[in-house]
Design a protein around this motif. Structure first.
Motif, PDB file in Angstrom:
ATOM      1  N   ARG A 888      44.321  40.909  53.563  1.00 50.81           N
ATOM      2  CA  ARG A 888      43.782  42.122  54.194  1.00 50.81           C
ATOM      3  C   ARG A 888      43.820  43.323  53.247  1.00 50.81           C
ATOM      4  O   ARG A 888      42.890  44.125  53.230  1.00 50.81           O
ATOM      5  N   ALA A 889      44.897  43.451  52.449  1.00 51.88           N
ATOM      6  CA  ALA A 889      45.039  44.610  51.551  1.00 51.88           C
ATOM      7  C   ALA A 889      43.928  44.663  50.511  1.00 51.88           C
ATOM      8  O   ALA A 889      43.582  45.742  50.019  1.00 51.88           O
ATOM      9  N   ASP A 890      43.351  43.513  50.169  1.00 47.32           N
ATOM     10  CA  ASP A 890      42.342  43.475  49.113  1.00 47.32           C
ATOM     11  C   ASP A 890      41.026  44.132  49.523  1.00 47.32           C
ATOM     12  O   ASP A 890      40.191  44.423  48.659  1.00 47.32           O
ATOM     13  N   PHE A 891      40.836  44.366  50.798  1.00 46.87           N
ATOM     14  CA  PHE A 891      39.579  44.996  51.243  1.00 46.87           C
ATOM     15  C   PHE A 891      39.548  46.488  50.938  1.00 46.87           C
ATOM     16  O   PHE A 891      38.543  47.151  51.173  1.00 46.87           O
ATOM     17  N   ASP A 892      40.666  46.993  50.367  1.00 41.14           N
ATOM     18  CA  ASP A 892      40.674  48.382  49.911  1.00 41.14           C
ATOM     19  C   ASP A 892      40.084  48.509  48.507  1.00 41.14           C
ATOM     20  O   ASP A 892      39.829  49.617  48.049  1.00 41.14           O
ATOM     21  N   TYR A 893      39.930  47.371  47.806  1.00 36.98           N
ATOM     22  CA  TYR A 893      39.338  47.415  46.465  1.00 36.98           C
ATOM     23  C   TYR A 893      37.874  47.795  46.551  1.00 36.98           C
ATOM     24  O   TYR A 893      37.180  47.496  47.525  1.00 36.98           O
ATOM     25  N   ALA A 894      37.372  48.437  45.506  1.00 38.16           N
ATOM     26  CA  ALA A 894      36.036  49.041  45.515  1.00 38.16           C
ATOM     27  C   ALA A 894      34.944  48.064  45.913  1.00 38.16           C
ATOM     28  O   ALA A 894      34.071  48.391  46.726  1.00 38.16           O
ATOM     29  N   GLU A 895      35.002  46.852  45.333  1.00 41.54           N
ATOM     30  CA  GLU A 895      33.922  45.893  45.580  1.00 41.54           C
ATOM     31  C   GLU A 895      33.807  45.547  47.056  1.00 41.54           C
ATOM     32  O   GLU A 895      32.706  45.256  47.561  1.00 41.54           O
ATOM     33  N   LEU A 896      34.909  45.533  47.794  1.00 40.92           N
ATOM     34  CA  LEU A 896      34.889  45.217  49.221  1.00 40.92           C
ATOM     35  C   LEU A 896      34.887  46.493  50.066  1.00 40.92           C
ATOM     36  O   LEU A 896      34.249  46.532  51.130  1.00 40.92           O
ATOM     37  N   ALA A 897      35.577  47.515  49.563  1.00 44.00           N
ATOM     38  CA  ALA A 897      35.628  48.776  50.320  1.00 44.00           C
ATOM     39  C   ALA A 897      34.240  49.398  50.426  1.00 44.00           C
ATOM     40  O   ALA A 897      33.901  50.010  51.455  1.00 44.00           O
ATOM     41  N   ASN A 898      33.421  49.247  49.385  1.00 48.77           N
ATOM     42  CA  ASN A 898      32.070  49.824  49.407  1.00 48.77           C
ATOM     43  C   ASN A 898      31.182  49.185  50.469  1.00 48.77           C
ATOM     44  O   ASN A 898      30.174  49.766  50.879  1.00 48.77           O
ATOM     45  N   LYS A 899      31.542  47.987  50.892  1.00 50.05           N
ATOM     46  CA  LYS A 899      30.773  47.299  51.943  1.00 50.05           C
ATOM     47  C   LYS A 899      31.286  47.610  53.348  1.00 50.05           C
ATOM     48  O   LYS A 899      30.762  47.094  54.331  1.00 50.05           O
ATOM     49  N   GLY A 900      32.325  48.432  53.427  1.00 47.78           N
ATOM     50  CA  GLY A 900      32.861  48.802  54.740  1.00 47.78           C
ATOM     51  C   GLY A 900      34.314  48.451  54.901  1.00 47.78           C
ATOM     52  O   GLY A 900      34.938  48.825  55.902  1.00 47.78           O
ATOM     53  N   GLY A 901      34.862  47.670  53.961  1.00 50.16           N
ATOM     54  CA  GLY A 901      36.281  47.384  53.959  1.00 50.16           C
ATOM     55  C   GLY A 901      36.732  46.516  55.112  1.00 50.16           C
ATOM     56  O   GLY A 901      35.958  45.783  55.747  1.00 50.16           O
ATOM     57  N   LEU A 902      38.049  46.610  55.415  1.00 51.82           N
ATOM     58  CA  LEU A 902      38.662  45.752  56.431  1.00 51.82           C
ATOM     59  C   LEU A 902      38.064  45.987  57.810  1.00 51.82           C
ATOM     60  O   LEU A 902      37.862  45.042  58.590  1.00 51.82           O
ATOM     61  N   GLN A 903      37.766  47.215  58.095  1.00 50.22           N
ATOM     62  CA  GLN A 903      37.232  47.522  59.439  1.00 50.22           C
ATOM     63  C   GLN A 903      35.905  46.793  59.664  1.00 50.22           C
ATOM     64  O   GLN A 903      35.663  46.206  60.724  1.00 50.22           O
ATOM     65  N   LYS A 904      35.061  46.798  58.606  1.00 48.08           N
ATOM     66  CA  LYS A 904      33.758  46.164  58.749  1.00 48.08           C
ATOM     67  C   LYS A 904      33.882  44.647  58.839  1.00 48.08           C
ATOM     68  O   LYS A 904      33.253  44.006  59.691  1.00 48.08           O
ATOM     69  N   VAL A 905      34.709  44.051  57.951  1.00 42.08           N
ATOM     70  CA  VAL A 905      34.803  42.589  57.943  1.00 42.08           C
ATOM     71  C   VAL A 905      35.454  42.094  59.228  1.00 42.08           C
ATOM     72  O   VAL A 905      35.145  40.998  59.719  1.00 42.08           O
ATOM     73  N   TRP A 906      36.339  42.914  59.826  1.00 44.58           N
ATOM     74  CA  TRP A 906      36.951  42.520  61.112  1.00 44.58           C
ATOM     75  C   TRP A 906      35.912  42.497  62.222  1.00 44.58           C
ATOM     76  O   TRP A 906      35.920  41.628  63.087  1.00 44.58           O
ATOM     77  N   SER A 907      35.010  43.451  62.144  1.00 45.38           N
ATOM     78  CA  SER A 907      33.955  43.471  63.161  1.00 45.38           C
ATOM     79  C   SER A 907      33.008  42.286  63.010  1.00 45.38           C
ATOM     80  O   SER A 907      32.373  41.870  63.984  1.00 45.38           O
ATOM     81  N   VAL A 908      32.917  41.722  61.812  1.00 47.74           N
ATOM     82  CA  VAL A 908      32.022  40.585  61.568  1.00 47.74           C
ATOM     83  C   VAL A 908      32.680  39.279  61.988  1.00 47.74           C
ATOM     84  O   VAL A 908      32.033  38.405  62.580  1.00 47.74           O
ATOM     85  N   PHE A 909      34.005  39.111  61.696  1.00 45.61           N
ATOM     86  CA  PHE A 909      34.670  37.830  61.976  1.00 45.61           C
ATOM     87  C   PHE A 909      35.666  37.892  63.129  1.00 45.61           C
ATOM     88  O   PHE A 909      36.032  36.842  63.676  1.00 45.61           O
TER      89      PHE A 909
END
Length: 926
Positions: A888-909
């Motif tokens: 979960r902490a890795d979604f703060d990195y730029a490559e994932l954070a720029n896509k919406g980060g943890l909040q966005k990926v949680w809404s998807v899965f």
């Protein structure tokens, strides 16, 4: 004159040169001069040959012996000591005299009785009176201070090898050993070590002045910069703020200088009073010993007495200084300290086998001080076999010095070997093939991940060869003038500024040199050395090779080579002339050029082919040659011809077959014999005899093999044939057998390390567990393993390991031209322990496993992953490929954070996210 009287005469002469006034006892006047030598001074054990007085005080004694006693002069030391301890008539003070000399006039030996362990040493000359006065003012002698007063060495900021060198040297000096050798690998900091010793000798040893001898003027500048930059461990000021440092650029030594930096050529000029050639200090002594055999006759110079220096540090003490220039070192009464990375037997012999520190190149690589190297070979057909220029071919003939060309036919078939390339014959195709092969190899095989050309140094044979190489390099690389520069003493631009740019700036990327950067010069960013010249001397070759060994940190390398993705871990030596193999034998036969027309004419004349055509053809060639030669070549030929200049040799040949002059000679001969003849009545035999007489006289000089060789070599040296007709082609391009063996050694070291540490290093333990274990492989585990492997002595970086496998197991290795990532270490470990049959980048393996995993999931699910979910899974897969895992902490990195980060990926899965991440971490990595 008796031998004894002759010896006294020579002693008197040397004493006078040194500033002593000589008196007989009857004319004794101690007020007449500061230093007085009194002959036959009476003592209670008999008259001493000379007693030395300074400022009216008796301080020394000289025992004179005839020259025939030279080999036994040390046997009279007891006699000298007896006089020194005797009671001098009329002297109130009976203290023993401290300064003891023995001399034959030719040989002088000296003992200072105040030293801790008095030991005689040979001197070039007598000391000046002022020197003895100065010594008497000091509470201790220099050797006493070295023996007992040198404090402990502060070791902060010093490498172990530097600590060993300084302490070993000081122990040697404490034992009064006159010569000491410090053997330290190139790049290990010899100059810094030497300056550390110089500082301590000045501050604690009380040295008056130290001479720092360098190989070339360029290295003198570099040494001066290091003195200016040096910060002592016990003082906040720089070295040059504490002590005066003079870099000798004239023949005047600053009396206030405590350190003098000089070439040995400059020092000879100072001692001899002879003017120094402008270029003499620009050539390494390795080069000078090839061009001069003249003995250096050093005589006493009162302006620079033998006591001028207490120590002489000889940086890069090549063997040539012990042959040609040895008398310069013998002149001074000084300890000799040699620094070298490449000692040979002669070096050890000169320094009395007193090796005070030894630090080899192999040790320096193991310690991470230097980097290792690979050898890459380029072999072309013409380099290997040479070629032939047929007679009557129209080609360029180029003057070697002026570069002026003339378009003309070849005189005869001209065969040339690879060794003669770029001397008598230039083949542009051969140069082009080598440069093209180098470019291709560096771009695709040696440094495939670099966007810019690594800093490259090319060693050329001559200045004209360097120019030819530069033109081809710029053409092959499609670059402008700034890309490739010549760094020689003959360069039109300031060579120091070019060298500085080469060291610190983006351009030039490639430098071409003949000898300026061959020894000592520091260019740390160098990663490629191309040898386009052979080297006879093994030591000199090691010096040249040493230009690439210096290690360099990531930030410093990236400053000049932006696409570098790590610190400098190696350099590559590209051998285009067989320089590695040629060193296997000490000497190699020189190949002679066969069938050159001028040589044929000279040889024919010498044997006796003296028809008019041959004589006139030779005359014409000499007239042409006369216009092309420089003053030195003219002088050599004139001397070999017994004082006859080249143009006169030609004129003599033409005159010898002149019909009118032949008739005149025939008439004169007949007249001398009392025969009356006119031009009409001369017989054919008389005319032929006159012709033969004249031709024999004109051709007599050419009986000398030396003259014939000088003429032919002058023609070869002056003019080059430009062979545009024979096109070259590469025969072999690749790593040498040595590099192959080195690669196998790297792989074996890696395998041994894995085997020995599989239970203690977490990342290795991971691979030796059951295939379906639940334990997660983390980026930190891989980073720890990489750190352990890349540290000395292993130096097994990911890039180096991949390159080694690519050389040894070519068919099983994929992606060798790709930029390496830290996670590629996972692929290397799996391949090394046999888990994978192919070595391919970790990201490729992750891609393949991801495709299998997502295909299996979609087949098992009622509804396949949506496009948005698939896109997120690919992003997560890419992160795993570069980081080994995802959380979960890795979604703060730029490559994932720029896509919406943890909040966005949680809404998807939703709640499936954590399970998917665990599954991907397990399936895609293991």
């Amino acid at each position: 004159m008796t031998p004894e009287a002759k010896a006294r005469q020579q002693i008197d002469q040397k004493l006078l040169q040194s500033g002593w006034l000589i008196q007989d006892l009857k004319q004794l006047n101690l007020g007449a001069a500061q230093g007085i030598a009194v002959r036959e001074y009476p003592t209670d054990t008999g008259p001493a040959d000379y007693v030395l007085f300074v400022n009216r005080q008796a301080v020394g004694v000289i025992e004179a012996k005839r020259d025939e006693a030279a080999e036994n002069i040390t046997t009279v030391e007891n006699q000298t000591a007896r006089y020194a301890h005797a009671k001098l008539k009329w002297r109130k003070d009976n203290t023993p005299l401290p300064f003891l000399f023995e001399s034959t006039g030719q040989i002088i030996r000296f003992t200072d009785e105040r030293d801790p362990v008095p030991r005689s040493r040979e001197l070039f000359h007598f000391f000046k009176p002022e020197q003895l006065i100065d010594w008497l003012k000091q509470p201790d002698t220099l050797r006493n201070r070295l023996y007992q007063q040198m404090p402990e060495l502060p070791i902060r900021n010093l490498r172990d090898c530097q600590i060993n060198a300084v302490t070993g040297l000081e122990q040697s000096l404490a034992n009064n050993k006159p010569r000491a050798l410090v053997h330290m690998a190139t790049g290990a900091g010899k100059t810094f070590t030497a300056i550390t010793s110089v500082y301590r000798l000045l501050k604690f040893g009380g040295a008056k002045r130290i001479l720092f001898l360098v190989d070339t003027r360029n290295l003198g500048k570099q040494a001066h910069q290091e003195f200016m930059a040096y910060s002592p461990p016990d003082d906040a000021r720089k070295f040059t703020e504490l002590y005066n440092v003079q870099r000798l650029a004239s023949n005047s030594i600053d009396p206030h200088a405590q350190v003098c930096i000089s070439t040995i050529q400059r020092m000879y000029s100072i001692l001899s009073g002879e003017a120094i050639d402008d270029t003499a200090e620009d050539l390494s002594l390795n080069e000078l010993q090839q061009t001069s055999n003249q003995a250096k006759l050093v005589r006493y110079n009162p302006a620079v007495p033998i006591e001028s220096f207490d120590f002489i540090v000889i940086d890069e003490c090549h063997r040539s200084i012990y042959n040609l220039w040895k008398q310069v070192l013998d002149y001074f009464d000084a300890f000799l300290i040699g620094l070298t990375a490449t000692p040979d037997k002669r070096t050890f012999g000169f320094f009395n086998e007193n090796i005070v520190a030894e630090y080899s190149y192999e040790q320096s690589v193991a310690d991470g001080v230097n980097v290792g190297y690979d050898v890459y070979e380029i072999v072309t057909e013409i380099t290997q076999k040479g070629s032939i220029l047929k007679a009557k071919e129209w080609i360029d003939h180029r003057d070697r010095q002026t570069r002026k060309k003339r378009w003309a036919e070849t005189e005869a078939d001209t065969a040339y070997t690879g060794k003669e390339l770029d001397n008598s014959v230039v083949n542009p195709s051969q140069i082009r093939q080598v440069i093209q092969a180098m470019k291709t190899a560096v771009d695709t095989d040696i440094f495939p991940n670099r966007k810019e050309t690594p800093k490259t140094l090319i060693f050329a044979k001559t200045d004209s060869h360097a120019d030819d190489i530069i033109n081809v390099v710029r053409e092959v690389y499609g670059q402008g003038n700034a890309f490739c520069k010549k760094v020689t003493y003959k360069a039109e631009e300031d060579p120091d500024s070019i060298l500085s740019s080469f060291r610190n700036d983006y351009n030039p990327r490639i430098a071409v040199t003949v000898d300026m950067i061959a020894t000592g010069t520091d260019v740390k960013p160098l990663e490629v050395l191309l040898f386009m010249r052979d080297v006879r001397s093994k030591g000199y070759y090691e010096q040249m090779k040493g230009r690439g060994v210096r290690s360099l940190g990531y930030d410093d390398l990236k400053r000049v080579s932006n696409s570098a993705d790590s610190a400098k871990t190696r350099f590559v030596l590209i051998d285009a002339v067989g320089v590695e193999k040629s060193l296997k034998t000490e000497s190699r036969p020189l190949e002679k050029k066969p069938g050159v027309a001028l040589r044929d004419l000279l040889q024919g004349i010498a044997i006796g082919h003296r028809d008019n055509d041959t004589v006139l053809s030779l005359a014409n060639r000499l007239i042409r040659l006369d216009k092309q030669l420089d003053a030195k070549a003219h002088a050599r030929i004139t001397q070999a011809a017994g004082g006859i200049p080249v143009n006169q040799l030609a004129k003599n040949l033409i005159a010898a077959v002149d019909p009118d002059q032949i008739i005149a000679t025939a008439l004169a001969t007949a007249q001398a014999q009392g025969i009356t003849r006119s031009e009409d009545t001369l017989t054919e035999a008389e005319i032929e005899a006159a012709r033969n007489q004249r031709v024999a006289a004109a051709c007599a000089a050419f009986d000398s093999p030396e003259l014939r060789e000088h003429i032919e070599s002058a023609r070869r040296e002056r003019e080059q044939l430009i062979d545009h007709l024979n096109l070259d082609q590469t025969v072999f391009v690749g790593y040498s057998e040595q590099a192959q063996a080195q690669a196998e050694k790297v792989i074996q070291s890696f395998a041994d390390y894995i085997q020995h540490h599989k239970d203690e290093i977490a990342a290795l333990s991971f691979f030796y567990q059951q295939p379906y274990q639940r334990r997660q492989l983390t980026y930190d585990m891989i980073e720890d393993l990489h750190d352990a492997l890349s540290r000395p002595p292993l130096m097994l970086t990911t890039e180096r390991l991949w390159s080694a496998y690519a050389r040894v197991q070519t068919s099983q290795v994929k992606g060798a031209d790709r930029k390496r990532q830290l996670t590629d270490l996972i692929a290397l470990v799996r391949f090394a322990i046999g888990r994978d049959s192919e070595l391919k980048p970790f990201s490729d393996q992750v891609d393949k496993r991801f495709q299998e995993w997502i295909f299996r999931h979609n087949a098992q699910r009622t509804t396949a992953f949506s496009a948005e979910q698939t896109e997120w899974l690919r992003l997560m897969k890419d992160h795993i490929a570069s980081s080994c895992s995802i959380s979960r902490a890795d979604f703060d990195y730029a490559e994932l954070a720029n896509k919406g980060g943890l909040q966005k990926v949680w809404s998807v899965f939703g709640a499936d996210l954590d399970g998917l991440m665990d599954e991907m971490n397990r399936e895609l990595v293991a």
